[in-house]
Scaffold this active site. Structure first.
Site, PDB file in Angstrom:
ATOM      1  N   ASP A  20       0.851  -1.186   0.000  1.00  0.00           N
ATOM      2  CA  ASP A  20       0.000   0.000   0.000  1.00  0.00           C
ATOM      3  C   ASP A  20       0.886   1.234   0.000  1.00  0.00           C
ATOM      4  OD1 ASP A  20      -2.445   1.286  -0.172  1.00  0.00           O
ATOM      5  OD2 ASP A  20      -2.734   1.383   1.985  1.00  0.00           O
ATOM      6  N   GLY A  21       0.327   2.315  -0.468  1.00  0.00           N
ATOM      7  CA  GLY A  21       1.034   3.587  -0.464  1.00  0.00           C
ATOM      8  C   GLY A  21       0.029   4.715  -0.538  1.00  0.00           C
ATOM      9  N   GLU A  58       2.425   3.778  -4.290  1.00  0.00           N
ATOM     10  CA  GLU A  58       1.924   2.437  -4.600  1.00  0.00           C
ATOM     11  C   GLU A  58       2.950   1.654  -5.417  1.00  0.00           C
ATOM     12  OE1 GLU A  58      -0.783   0.995  -3.447  1.00  0.00           O
ATOM     13  OE2 GLU A  58      -2.251   2.568  -3.005  1.00  0.00           O
ATOM     14  N   ASP A  80      -4.240  -2.645  -3.531  1.00  0.00           N
ATOM     15  CA  ASP A  80      -5.547  -2.003  -3.697  1.00  0.00           C
ATOM     16  C   ASP A  80      -5.482  -0.919  -4.761  1.00  0.00           C
ATOM     17  OD1 ASP A  80      -4.244   0.082  -2.402  1.00  0.00           O
ATOM     18  OD2 ASP A  80      -5.481  -0.003  -0.600  1.00  0.00           O
ATOM     19  N   ASP A 144      -2.050  -0.577   4.996  1.00  0.00           N
ATOM     20  CA  ASP A 144      -2.496   0.814   5.004  1.00  0.00           C
ATOM     21  C   ASP A 144      -2.040   1.520   6.282  1.00  0.00           C
ATOM     22  OD1 ASP A 144      -4.269   3.047   3.904  1.00  0.00           O
ATOM     23  OD2 ASP A 144      -5.165   2.689   5.883  1.00  0.00           O
TER      24      ASP A 144
END
Length: 155
Positions: A20-21, A58, A80, A144
């Site tokens: 995640d980013g 990301e 995601d 996250d």
């Protein structure tokens, strides 16, 4: 993560990765995270950039996770980010064919990170899995939290 000294490399089934980013604001300070699991072994990775974008974070998370693998692996990479998944599974072949130009003929955004991700992916057999963000996937939620913490610690 897997090493050359494992007794039975054929039994090394799968490395599962969640990435995640993000940034706040976008663009602005950003953080990324990756969680790698191989059997009972787990590794968390995080990083920070003072001025960046969500998409760059990301991409960085996915590239850094794959770069951490010490030998070719079978990987299930969960993201995601539809940008990452679509770029790596659909769009990049056209970009390469067009000398890193998009459909409008402009240079591809984040070309440096796309090239980094493609290089990091080459040795591995990867299944790119999209997961809906903030929808209860425990590992995605954990990634996250780690990415947000990375962004906030140094912002």
């Amino acid at each position: 993560m897997p090493t050359d000294s494992e007794a039975d490399p054929a039994a090394a089934a799968l490395v599962a990765i969640w990435t995640d980013g993000g940034c706040k604001p976008n663009p602005g300070p950003g953080g990324w995270a990756a969680i790698l699991q191989f059997g009972d072994i787990e590794r968390e990775m995080t990083g920070f950039e003072p001025v960046t974008t969500n998409n760059r974070m990301e991409l960085t998370a996915a590239a850094a996770a794959l770069e951490a693998l010490k030998r070719p692996c079978k990987v299930a990479l969960h993201t995601d980010s539809e940008y990452v998944r679509n770029g790596i599974t659909r769009w990049h072949t056209g970009w390469v064919r067009k000398n890193w130009r998009n459909a409008a003929g402009d240079p591809v955004a984040n070309m440096d990170l796309w090239k980094r991700l493609l290089d990091a992916a080459k040795p591995h057999t990867i299944e790119w899995k999209w997961v809906r963000g903030h929808a209860g996937d425990i590992m995605n939620e954990r990634a996250d939290v780690l990415a947000t913490r990375a962004r906030q610690q140094t912002a």
